[in-house]
Motif scaffolding. Sequence first.
Motif, PDB file in Angstrom:
ATOM      1  N   GLN A   2      -3.423  -9.305  10.346  1.00 55.49           N
ATOM      2  CA  GLN A   2      -2.464  -8.253  10.028  1.00 55.49           C
ATOM      3  C   GLN A   2      -3.189  -7.042   9.464  1.00 55.49           C
ATOM      4  N   ASN A   4      -2.431  -3.350   7.580  1.00 54.58           N
ATOM      5  CA  ASN A   4      -1.482  -2.473   6.904  1.00 54.58           C
ATOM      6  C   ASN A   4      -1.966  -1.037   7.034  1.00 54.58           C
ATOM      7  N   ARG A   5      -1.053  -0.095   7.233  1.00 55.65           N
ATOM      8  CA  ARG A   5      -1.403   1.322   7.329  1.00 55.65           C
ATOM      9  C   ARG A   5      -0.954   2.050   6.062  1.00 55.65           C
ATOM     10  N   ILE A   6      -1.853   2.905   5.562  1.00 56.45           N
ATOM     11  CA  ILE A   6      -1.585   3.703   4.368  1.00 56.45           C
ATOM     12  C   ILE A   6      -1.851   5.160   4.728  1.00 56.45           C
ATOM     13  N   GLU A  21      -6.379   1.976   7.398  1.00 58.08           N
ATOM     14  CA  GLU A  21      -5.958   0.629   7.768  1.00 58.08           C
ATOM     15  C   GLU A  21      -6.600  -0.349   6.786  1.00 58.08           C
ATOM     16  N   ASN A  23      -6.999  -4.601   5.563  1.00 59.46           N
ATOM     17  CA  ASN A  23      -6.842  -5.974   6.039  1.00 59.46           C
ATOM     18  C   ASN A  23      -5.851  -6.769   5.191  1.00 59.46           C
ATOM     19  N   ARG A  24      -5.716  -6.437   3.949  1.00 55.86           N
ATOM     20  CA  ARG A  24      -4.736  -7.071   3.068  1.00 55.86           C
ATOM     21  C   ARG A  24      -4.778  -6.347   1.727  1.00 55.86           C
ATOM     22  N   ASP A  26      -2.707  -4.672  -1.812  1.00 57.19           N
ATOM     23  CA  ASP A  26      -1.631  -3.760  -2.149  1.00 57.19           C
ATOM     24  C   ASP A  26      -2.192  -2.348  -2.339  1.00 57.19           C
ATOM     25  N   GLN A  28      -2.493   1.574  -2.273  1.00 54.81           N
ATOM     26  CA  GLN A  28      -1.484   2.604  -2.445  1.00 54.81           C
ATOM     27  C   GLN A  28      -2.095   3.982  -2.258  1.00 54.81           C
TER      28      GLN A  28
END
Length: 186
Positions: A2, A4-6, A21, A23-24, A26, A28
């Motif tokens: 997975q 995640n895009r920030i 991007e 990989n895991r 949180d 911000q």
Amino acid sequence: MQVNRITLRGKVADERLRVWEANRGDWQAQEEDGEAMLVLPDNESLDWRGGIVAIAGDPAWRDYEYSLELCLLAGAEEPLMAWPGVVVRAQDTANYELFWFVPRLEDDASGNVAYLAVAHNKVPWWNDAYVSIPRGRAPYRPGEWLPVSVRVEGLEASVRVRNRPEPVLSVRLSYYLNSGRVGVYC
């Protein structure tokens, strides 16, 4: 895996660094005095072999200089186990070259900057090869902002800190990646 895009808010030096991007974790996006910041306030991951990485930029980047400031939050429960780093030549969030900055609370920080090649999301800090990897010296403490600049040219890379002209570490990249994005590691 997975991803995640920030999306960063505020000023960035290059618009290709606006979307990251990870990989895991949180991660911000924050803004302070108009400057974009990528923050990992609560790193609860116990996966020391894989690490937490965020990358951005153009996969075709070959030769470049990448500058940023790293800060390990002063309240870290185990500050010597939180090792922020700078990523270069990232193919994705599982394959990249890494420069680690291990915080040293004492004045002797010999060997606290280390170079590792990360393949298939395995950070090889636990094997015998870690003992003999290239290292440099850049003392800093949790809560202190550390200005870092990494220059990549061909298969050579050098790390400078605190805007000093001399590198604290120069290496021949060992993953043999010809190009890739930049990033941060925690």
